[in-house]
Write a protein that holds these residues in place. Sequence first.
Motif, PDB file in Angstrom:
ATOM      1  N   MET A 192       0.839  -1.192   0.000  1.00 32.60           N
ATOM      2  CA  MET A 192       0.000   0.000   0.000  1.00 32.60           C
ATOM      3  C   MET A 192       0.876   1.246   0.000  1.00 32.60           C
ATOM      4  N   THR A 193       0.603   2.182  -0.880  1.00 28.62           N
ATOM      5  CA  THR A 193       1.371   3.421  -0.937  1.00 28.62           C
ATOM      6  C   THR A 193       0.738   4.450  -0.021  1.00 28.62           C
ATOM      7  N   ILE A 194       1.500   4.908   0.934  1.00 25.88           N
ATOM      8  CA  ILE A 194       1.003   5.922   1.844  1.00 25.88           C
ATOM      9  C   ILE A 194       1.227   7.299   1.229  1.00 25.88           C
ATOM     10  N   ILE A 195       0.197   8.076   1.165  1.00 25.43           N
ATOM     11  CA  ILE A 195       0.291   9.410   0.599  1.00 25.43           C
ATOM     12  C   ILE A 195       0.430  10.403   1.736  1.00 25.43           C
ATOM     13  N   LYS A 196       1.366  11.274   1.621  1.00 27.13           N
ATOM     14  CA  LYS A 196       1.619  12.228   2.698  1.00 27.13           C
ATOM     15  C   LYS A 196       0.353  13.045   2.977  1.00 27.13           C
ATOM     16  N   ASP A 197      -0.038  13.118   4.244  1.00 24.96           N
ATOM     17  CA  ASP A 197      -1.263  13.827   4.578  1.00 24.96           C
ATOM     18  C   ASP A 197      -1.079  15.324   4.345  1.00 24.96           C
ATOM     19  N   LYS A 198      -2.048  15.911   3.639  1.00 28.70           N
ATOM     20  CA  LYS A 198      -1.974  17.323   3.306  1.00 28.70           C
ATOM     21  C   LYS A 198      -2.767  18.173   4.289  1.00 28.70           C
ATOM     22  N   ARG A 199      -3.646  17.543   5.027  1.00 30.62           N
ATOM     23  CA  ARG A 199      -4.467  18.277   5.978  1.00 30.62           C
ATOM     24  C   ARG A 199      -4.294  17.674   7.360  1.00 30.62           C
ATOM     25  N   HIS A 200      -4.436  18.516   8.359  1.00 27.20           N
ATOM     26  CA  HIS A 200      -4.349  18.056   9.744  1.00 27.20           C
ATOM     27  C   HIS A 200      -5.670  18.377  10.441  1.00 27.20           C
ATOM     28  N   PHE A 201      -6.177  17.416  11.187  1.00 29.91           N
ATOM     29  CA  PHE A 201      -7.413  17.646  11.933  1.00 29.91           C
ATOM     30  C   PHE A 201      -7.194  18.724  12.986  1.00 29.91           C
ATOM     31  N   SER A 202      -8.214  19.528  13.212  1.00 27.77           N
ATOM     32  CA  SER A 202      -8.173  20.483  14.315  1.00 27.77           C
ATOM     33  C   SER A 202      -8.259  19.710  15.624  1.00 27.77           C
ATOM     34  N   ALA A 203      -7.952  20.369  16.716  1.00 26.83           N
ATOM     35  CA  ALA A 203      -7.759  19.682  17.996  1.00 26.83           C
ATOM     36  C   ALA A 203      -8.933  18.802  18.395  1.00 26.83           C
ATOM     37  N   LEU A 204     -10.160  19.299  18.269  1.00 24.13           N
ATOM     38  CA  LEU A 204     -11.325  18.558  18.748  1.00 24.13           C
ATOM     39  C   LEU A 204     -11.509  17.245  18.007  1.00 24.13           C
ATOM     40  N   MET A 205     -11.288  17.234  16.697  1.00 23.62           N
ATOM     41  CA  MET A 205     -11.509  16.028  15.914  1.00 23.62           C
ATOM     42  C   MET A 205     -10.258  15.157  15.792  1.00 23.62           C
ATOM     43  N   ARG A 206      -9.094  15.702  16.140  1.00 22.42           N
ATOM     44  CA  ARG A 206      -7.862  14.919  16.025  1.00 22.42           C
ATOM     45  C   ARG A 206      -7.890  13.718  16.969  1.00 22.42           C
ATOM     46  N   ASP A 207      -8.359  13.917  18.194  1.00 20.82           N
ATOM     47  CA  ASP A 207      -8.392  12.821  19.157  1.00 20.82           C
ATOM     48  C   ASP A 207      -9.296  11.690  18.670  1.00 20.82           C
ATOM     49  N   THR A 208     -10.426  12.042  18.070  1.00 21.56           N
ATOM     50  CA  THR A 208     -11.369  11.044  17.573  1.00 21.56           C
ATOM     51  C   THR A 208     -10.759  10.178  16.476  1.00 21.56           C
ATOM     52  N   ASN A 209      -9.884  10.781  15.675  1.00 22.00           N
ATOM     53  CA  ASN A 209      -9.345  10.081  14.506  1.00 22.00           C
ATOM     54  C   ASN A 209      -7.895   9.633  14.649  1.00 22.00           C
ATOM     55  N   SER A 210      -7.307   9.829  15.818  1.00 21.02           N
ATOM     56  CA  SER A 210      -5.859   9.624  15.971  1.00 21.02           C
ATOM     57  C   SER A 210      -5.408   8.213  15.611  1.00 21.02           C
ATOM     58  N   ALA A 211      -6.241   7.218  15.881  1.00 24.21           N
ATOM     59  CA  ALA A 211      -5.838   5.829  15.613  1.00 24.21           C
ATOM     60  C   ALA A 211      -5.730   5.529  14.125  1.00 24.21           C
ATOM     61  N   PHE A 212      -6.274   6.408  13.286  1.00 18.42           N
ATOM     62  CA  PHE A 212      -6.341   6.122  11.854  1.00 18.42           C
ATOM     63  C   PHE A 212      -5.462   7.069  11.027  1.00 18.42           C
ATOM     64  N   LEU A 213      -4.652   7.866  11.727  1.00 17.44           N
ATOM     65  CA  LEU A 213      -3.805   8.832  11.043  1.00 17.44           C
ATOM     66  C   LEU A 213      -2.385   8.300  10.888  1.00 17.44           C
ATOM     67  N   PRO A 214      -1.695   8.689   9.814  1.00 17.96           N
ATOM     68  CA  PRO A 214      -0.288   8.303   9.680  1.00 17.96           C
ATOM     69  C   PRO A 214       0.509   8.839  10.859  1.00 17.96           C
ATOM     70  N   SER A 215       1.367   8.013  11.415  1.00 18.58           N
ATOM     71  CA  SER A 215       2.130   8.414  12.596  1.00 18.58           C
ATOM     72  C   SER A 215       3.314   9.278  12.209  1.00 18.58           C
ATOM     73  N   ASP A 216       3.481  10.398  12.944  1.00 15.09           N
ATOM     74  CA  ASP A 216       4.666  11.222  12.744  1.00 15.09           C
ATOM     75  C   ASP A 216       5.576  11.157  13.962  1.00 15.09           C
ATOM     76  N   ARG A 217       5.296  10.168  14.843  1.00 17.65           N
ATOM     77  CA  ARG A 217       6.127  10.004  16.038  1.00 17.65           C
ATOM     78  C   ARG A 217       7.312   9.102  15.737  1.00 17.65           C
ATOM     79  N   GLN A 218       8.393   9.344  16.439  1.00 12.88           N
ATOM     80  CA  GLN A 218       9.505   8.422  16.374  1.00 12.88           C
ATOM     81  C   GLN A 218       9.123   7.167  17.141  1.00 12.88           C
ATOM     82  N   GLU A 219       9.481   6.016  16.618  1.00 16.30           N
ATOM     83  CA  GLU A 219       9.112   4.758  17.249  1.00 16.30           C
ATOM     84  C   GLU A 219       9.776   4.646  18.619  1.00 16.30           C
TER      85      GLU A 219
END
Length: 349
Positions: free
Chosen positions: A1-28
Amino acid sequence: MTIIKDKRHFSALMRDTNSAFLPSDRQEEATVEVGFVLQQHFSLASFTAAVDTLVTANLVCTTPLFHYQTYAAETSPVLSDLGIEIAAQGSLSTLINQPLPDLLIICGGYRCSTQADAALTRLLKLADNQDRLIGGLWNGAIALAHAGLLDQLSCALHPDNHAYMREQFPKVKVSEQVSIIEGKRLTSAGPMSAMGMMLQLISQLRDKDITRAIREIISCDQLSESSHVRINQPGDNPCLPQNLRDIMTLMAANIEEPMSVEELAVCTGISRRQIERLFQNHLETSPGRYYLELRITHARRLLLQSNESITNIALASGFVSTSHFSNCYKDYFGASPSHAREQAKKMDV
């Protein structure tokens, strides 16, 4: 699967709801190992509340943050306070003869013995020597006190055990709080406080964004004296102005056919400019962006939880075309709707 760099970021209120489904930008980061020592008649509700918090933490991140195992204080299976037996994955002897987990939690309960256990005391002292985090659920703090690990420290435990703890361990500061984390010690008094204690720990070990995302999932039905409690909705936050909450409720009720800002203004009796200020001042976003994020979140749930066609999901989420929906989904989640659905199915196998 080709991951496409996310162009939009959720605002704070909706980010928590969707966090499990977003590409991770954290260091492992290294997975935190957690060991639960189950005493006979341990509180099953306290244990499962703590475990549920850890499992949910893994669900809201793309890489697992925690791994847990259970150990019998005596013999396995261990009888819980509800008469349900739990088959532990190990024993105290296996724990002592292997690298100790990063966090060791003693699971107590209403009928758990308050007497010292030589093997458990030895294990706890070993964990202390190795500078591990050590905790207790319900009256699990008593085992820590027997090992001398709570001297001059505050602890939380079930009120039924306060008198015993004060009498037998005068160096321990028995607190009226339901949970406490002090240094390398963490203790809680019951099921709800076990969850709160673990959330506080996760916030310290990781970050507050993860903690908020966990709360979003596990706190939808917070306790109330009323039996007629409604599931929490984004517009239910009492800290927000009532007129903003009314607008958010209107938006949530009109996903398939989104209302314009002008229509929202007419329904609520406030101007478009006032609506824009409300969203910017309290949610740090615009009405249009919040509405889009609400709809794309609705679409994500339908996509991953149903077999509806992508075209029908797009229409049900207020998108005028499948291509517009797909582009928006890619922008937020970094993958097309079809790829996201494929990946979800693979994970369920």
